[in-house]
Motif scaffolding. Structure first.
Motif, PDB file in Angstrom:
ATOM      1  N   LEU A  66     -12.223  34.228  -7.601  1.00 55.65           N
ATOM      2  CA  LEU A  66     -11.876  34.871  -8.955  1.00 55.65           C
ATOM      3  C   LEU A  66     -12.344  33.764  -9.946  1.00 55.65           C
ATOM      4  O   LEU A  66     -12.114  32.651  -9.934  1.00 55.65           O
ATOM      5  N   MET A  67     -12.761  34.276 -11.125  1.00 57.38           N
ATOM      6  CA  MET A  67     -13.325  33.628 -11.944  1.00 57.38           C
ATOM      7  C   MET A  67     -12.468  34.019 -13.455  1.00 57.38           C
ATOM      8  O   MET A  67     -12.268  35.398 -13.530  1.00 57.38           O
ATOM      9  N   SER A  68     -12.000  33.026 -14.316  1.00 57.87           N
ATOM     10  CA  SER A  68     -11.610  33.416 -15.551  1.00 57.87           C
ATOM     11  C   SER A  68     -12.692  33.177 -16.726  1.00 57.87           C
ATOM     12  O   SER A  68     -13.260  32.098 -16.700  1.00 57.87           O
ATOM     13  N   TRP A  69     -12.960  34.134 -17.383  1.00 62.32           N
ATOM     14  CA  TRP A  69     -13.661  34.071 -18.390  1.00 62.32           C
ATOM     15  C   TRP A  69     -12.912  33.874 -19.905  1.00 62.32           C
ATOM     16  O   TRP A  69     -12.515  35.036 -20.279  1.00 62.32           O
ATOM     17  N   PRO A  73     -16.257  30.041 -18.188  1.00 59.77           N
ATOM     18  CA  PRO A  73     -15.544  30.326 -17.165  1.00 59.77           C
ATOM     19  C   PRO A  73     -14.761  28.850 -17.146  1.00 59.77           C
ATOM     20  O   PRO A  73     -15.290  27.663 -17.017  1.00 59.77           O
ATOM     21  N   LEU A  74     -13.497  29.245 -16.937  1.00 61.23           N
ATOM     22  CA  LEU A  74     -12.465  28.013 -16.756  1.00 61.23           C
ATOM     23  C   LEU A  74     -11.844  27.677 -15.650  1.00 61.23           C
ATOM     24  O   LEU A  74     -11.054  26.528 -15.465  1.00 61.23           O
ATOM     25  N   ASP A  75     -11.872  28.655 -14.796  1.00 61.40           N
ATOM     26  CA  ASP A  75     -11.451  28.539 -13.519  1.00 61.40           C
ATOM     27  C   ASP A  75     -11.924  29.191 -12.379  1.00 61.40           C
ATOM     28  O   ASP A  75     -12.271  30.424 -12.639  1.00 61.40           O
ATOM     29  N   LEU A  76     -11.932  28.698 -11.151  1.00 64.68           N
ATOM     30  CA  LEU A  76     -12.380  29.327  -9.945  1.00 64.68           C
ATOM     31  C   LEU A  76     -11.454  29.141  -8.924  1.00 64.68           C
ATOM     32  O   LEU A  76     -10.928  28.065  -8.868  1.00 64.68           O
ATOM     33  N   ILE A  77     -10.726  30.229  -8.183  1.00 67.35           N
ATOM     34  CA  ILE A  77     -10.144  29.987  -7.139  1.00 67.35           C
ATOM     35  C   ILE A  77     -10.467  31.232  -6.003  1.00 67.35           C
ATOM     36  O   ILE A  77     -11.152  32.215  -6.458  1.00 67.35           O
ATOM     37  N   ALA A  79      -8.930  43.011 -27.862  1.00 67.85           N
ATOM     38  CA  ALA A  79      -7.984  43.162 -28.922  1.00 67.85           C
ATOM     39  C   ALA A  79      -7.568  44.505 -29.288  1.00 67.85           C
ATOM     40  O   ALA A  79      -8.533  45.231 -29.761  1.00 67.85           O
ATOM     41  N   VAL A  80      -6.623  45.095 -29.406  1.00 68.02           N
ATOM     42  CA  VAL A  80      -6.116  46.446 -29.987  1.00 68.02           C
ATOM     43  C   VAL A  80      -4.919  46.207 -30.809  1.00 68.02           C
ATOM     44  O   VAL A  80      -3.987  45.372 -30.529  1.00 68.02           O
ATOM     45  N   SER A  81      -5.101  46.435 -32.275  1.00 65.39           N
ATOM     46  CA  SER A  81      -4.300  46.202 -33.467  1.00 65.39           C
ATOM     47  C   SER A  81      -2.821  46.710 -32.833  1.00 65.39           C
ATOM     48  O   SER A  81      -2.837  47.951 -32.551  1.00 65.39           O
ATOM     49  N   GLY A  82      -1.859  45.810 -33.100  1.00 68.60           N
ATOM     50  CA  GLY A  82      -0.409  46.175 -32.771  1.00 68.60           C
ATOM     51  C   GLY A  82      -0.028  46.370 -31.064  1.00 68.60           C
ATOM     52  O   GLY A  82       0.960  46.554 -30.856  1.00 68.60           O
ATOM     53  N   ARG A  83      -0.998  46.183 -30.391  1.00 71.08           N
ATOM     54  CA  ARG A  83      -0.789  46.370 -28.901  1.00 71.08           C
ATOM     55  C   ARG A  83      -0.834  45.283 -27.917  1.00 71.08           C
ATOM     56  O   ARG A  83      -0.189  44.691 -27.228  1.00 71.08           O
ATOM     57  N   GLN A  84      -1.875  44.513 -28.217  1.00 71.53           N
ATOM     58  CA  GLN A  84      -2.251  43.438 -27.432  1.00 71.53           C
ATOM     59  C   GLN A  84      -3.562  42.556 -28.103  1.00 71.53           C
ATOM     60  O   GLN A  84      -4.457  43.067 -28.852  1.00 71.53           O
ATOM     61  N   PRO A  85      -3.545  41.127 -27.775  1.00 70.74           N
ATOM     62  CA  PRO A  85      -4.936  40.229 -28.260  1.00 70.74           C
ATOM     63  C   PRO A  85      -5.920  40.471 -27.261  1.00 70.74           C
ATOM     64  O   PRO A  85      -5.792  40.895 -26.119  1.00 70.74           O
ATOM     65  N   ARG A  86      -7.041  39.976 -27.562  1.00 67.45           N
ATOM     66  CA  ARG A  86      -7.922  39.631 -26.746  1.00 67.45           C
ATOM     67  C   ARG A  86      -7.787  38.479 -25.778  1.00 67.45           C
ATOM     68  O   ARG A  86      -7.103  37.496 -26.122  1.00 67.45           O
ATOM     69  N   GLY A  87      -7.836  38.773 -24.638  1.00 67.02           N
ATOM     70  CA  GLY A  87      -7.414  37.716 -23.643  1.00 67.02           C
ATOM     71  C   GLY A  87      -8.041  36.431 -23.704  1.00 67.02           C
ATOM     72  O   GLY A  87      -9.337  36.530 -23.938  1.00 67.02           O
ATOM     73  N   SER A  88      -7.480  35.355 -23.461  1.00 75.57           N
ATOM     74  CA  SER A  88      -7.998  33.966 -23.355  1.00 75.57           C
ATOM     75  C   SER A  88      -7.599  33.606 -22.076  1.00 75.57           C
ATOM     76  O   SER A  88      -6.734  32.283 -21.848  1.00 75.57           O
ATOM     77  N   PRO A  89      -8.122  34.012 -21.037  1.00 72.74           N
ATOM     78  CA  PRO A  89      -7.568  33.524 -19.592  1.00 72.74           C
ATOM     79  C   PRO A  89      -8.092  32.072 -19.390  1.00 72.74           C
ATOM     80  O   PRO A  89      -9.131  31.640 -19.421  1.00 72.74           O
ATOM     81  N   VAL A  90      -7.093  31.211 -18.757  1.00 69.69           N
ATOM     82  CA  VAL A  90      -7.729  29.579 -18.413  1.00 69.69           C
ATOM     83  C   VAL A  90      -7.480  29.606 -17.189  1.00 69.69           C
ATOM     84  O   VAL A  90      -8.386  29.714 -16.182  1.00 69.69           O
ATOM     85  N   VAL A  91      -6.193  29.421 -16.578  1.00 68.73           N
ATOM     86  CA  VAL A  91      -6.076  28.939 -15.186  1.00 68.73           C
ATOM     87  C   VAL A  91      -5.252  30.161 -14.431  1.00 68.73           C
ATOM     88  O   VAL A  91      -4.494  30.724 -14.951  1.00 68.73           O
ATOM     89  N   MET A  92      -5.526  30.399 -13.153  1.00 69.21           N
ATOM     90  CA  MET A  92      -5.102  31.299 -12.231  1.00 69.21           C
ATOM     91  C   MET A  92      -4.406  30.602 -11.016  1.00 69.21           C
ATOM     92  O   MET A  92      -4.983  29.619 -10.504  1.00 69.21           O
ATOM     93  N   ALA A  93      -3.315  31.342 -10.321  1.00 78.37           N
ATOM     94  CA  ALA A  93      -2.874  30.802  -9.278  1.00 78.37           C
ATOM     95  C   ALA A  93      -2.236  31.843  -8.615  1.00 78.37           C
ATOM     96  O   ALA A  93      -1.666  32.909  -9.040  1.00 78.37           O
ATOM     97  N   VAL A  94      -2.200  31.804  -7.257  1.00 77.97           N
ATOM     98  CA  VAL A  94      -1.778  33.054  -6.189  1.00 77.97           C
ATOM     99  C   VAL A  94      -0.272  32.673  -5.924  1.00 77.97           C
ATOM    100  O   VAL A  94      -0.133  31.449  -5.502  1.00 77.97           O
ATOM    101  N   ALA A  95       0.698  33.653  -6.134  1.00 73.74           N
ATOM    102  CA  ALA A  95       1.944  33.312  -5.945  1.00 73.74           C
ATOM    103  C   ALA A  95       2.231  33.701  -4.635  1.00 73.74           C
ATOM    104  O   ALA A  95       1.456  34.183  -3.813  1.00 73.74           O
TER     105      ALA A  95
END
Length: 427
Positions: A330-333, A311-315, A390-406
């Motif tokens: 909310l937690m980012s893993w 977990p790198l962020d909590l909001i 990760a899905v080849s040609g479509r997306q990487p595995r997510g590496s979420p760090v910080v979150m913010a509410v707009a």
């Protein structure tokens, strides 16, 4: 541990364009005004792509996020796991929605947190200091001023946890993370490195959250006091309006992918949370005997998280777009194993503490069915990004760090490994 280090070294050595190309997000359709990625989301949510870098413009490793008035954002850029490569950027948008970047300050050492202080000024954490700057000045770099200096200089190749982060307490005090300089406080033979009293030799000034009293007018006490200790890496910190301070603990890097568990801790003044002696509920770490670990004397975690979730962020969510999430934690893993790429919305009580279940399996962990230790609490909630793999040609595995509410209630997220900024919205 070796795998994680190799991943970091590869990121440093890889040209920016080649790295981004390998981790590119494909898009299809619309996600609340942004191109929609192919990431499978929980029903009622989509993940839009705000920006993904593939050239020299914009942050190399985006980490921190802060919304400014008028729709602009501040973004901290780690730059790499070496001193002097970091920056602070301002992100704005052209009338057609295309992103525009302006670098406000550079030559920084691993900047991470960016937040607005009790005095309205902007504050940023570097590896060994907290600074302030004025993003609206004609020359923002000229406004950079050290607020708290001489924090431990934990360079990665000498030590393990170089990043600093912070939150403001209710009285304006700064609570600052000082990471542990090693994984388990043992020598090359796996023997504890201790003081004459038998304590970890690294624990006197590190592996803690320090408190710096607010002196007013943008000034804080240079000499901090220990607020809580026994904390390996407190990058994820949050304060609830009730006064509760939560910490997300990145536990040690043992060779097994299924142990030990990461943690959510409620911090209290004077509390000790186990590092480097004890993990899970009452498991001594290798190298430390049960007598040395004193598991029964530590402050137990409020909840266990999946191993290596990182977990790198909590909001706390307080926006209008998702009424069903209001008040949730909310937690980012960020981890690189099975729990990676997850943003989790945990149910909370009136004090902001996650509600928990005991004795079950990973209630909010969609892959794998490993049981928790007997009687261990797990957070109650749901995963917003169950398909961020990760899905080849479509997306990487997510590496979420910080979150913010707009301002509109959408949830913005930085992804440092893919050099991207994303936005959770309604389909």
């Amino acid at each position: 541990m070796l795998r994680a280090l190799l991943l970091i070294l590869a990121l440093i050595a890889t040209p920016v364009g080649a790295s981004a190309a390998r981790r590119a997000y494909a898009t299809q359709g619309d996600c609340g005004g942004r191109p929609m990625t192919t990431v499978r989301m929980a029903p009622g949510y989509c993940l839009g792509l705000v920006w993904q870098g593939d050239g020299a413009d914009g942050p190399r490793m985006p980490r921190g996020l802060l919304a400014l008035s008028g729709g602009d954002w501040l973004v901290t850029d780690l730059g790499g796991w070496q001193a002097g490569r970091g920056s602070v950027w301002r992100l704005s948008f052209a009338p057609d929605g295309s992103p525009r970047w302006r670098r406000l300050a550079q030559g920084l050492s691993m900047p991470h947190t960016v937040a607005r202080g009790p005095d309205g000024r902007i504050y940023v954490s570097e590896m060994n200091r907290i600074l302030t700057l004025d993003p609206d000045a004609a020359d923002p770099a000229a406004t950079v001023r050290t607020v708290i200096g001489d924090l431990p200089d934990n360079r990665l190749h000498d030590n393990r946890h170089p990043l600093s982060s912070f939150v403001f307490d209710g009285d304006g005090a700064l609570l600052v993370n000082v990471g542990a300089p090693s994984d388990r406080c043992v020598d090359d033979r796996g023997r504890p490195r201790t003081t004459a009293s038998g304590a970890c030799a690294d624990s006197a000034e590190t592996a803690q959250v320090r408190r710096h009293a607010y002196l007013g007018n943008g000034r804080w006490a240079e000499a901090g006091t220990v607020f809580a200790s026994g904390l390996r890496n407190s990058i994820a910190l949050v304060r609830h309006s009730s006064g509760t301070i939560l910490q997300g603990e990145n536990s040690v890097d043992l060779t097994t992918p299924d142990h030990p568990y990461d943690e959510i801790n409620v911090l209290r003044p004077g509390g000790h949370y186990g590092w480097p002696y004890c993990v899970d509920l009452a498991t001594p770490l290798p190298g430390w005997s049960a007598a040395q670990a004193r598991c029964g004397q530590r402050d137990p975690p409020l909840a266990l998280l999946p191993p290596h979730a990182a977990p790198l962020d909590l909001i706390y969510y307080d926006g209008a777009m998702f009424p069903e999430l209001r008040g949730r934690l909310l937690m980012s893993w960020h981890g690189y194993r099975r729990a990676a790429g997850r943003i989790v919305a945990a149910e909370t009580d009136g004090q902001g503490r996650p509600l928990t279940d005991t004795g079950g399996r990973y209630a909010i962990y969609p892959r794998g069915s490993l049981p928790y230790p007997a009687g261990a609490p797990s957070v109650r909630g749901k995963v917003l990004t169950p398909g961020w793999d990760a899905v080849s040609g479509r997306q990487p595995r997510g590496s979420p760090v910080v979150m913010a509410v707009a301002a509109d209630g959408s949830i913005w997220v930085t992804d440092d490994r893919s050099r991207a900024i994303l936005r959770i919205a309604r389909p």
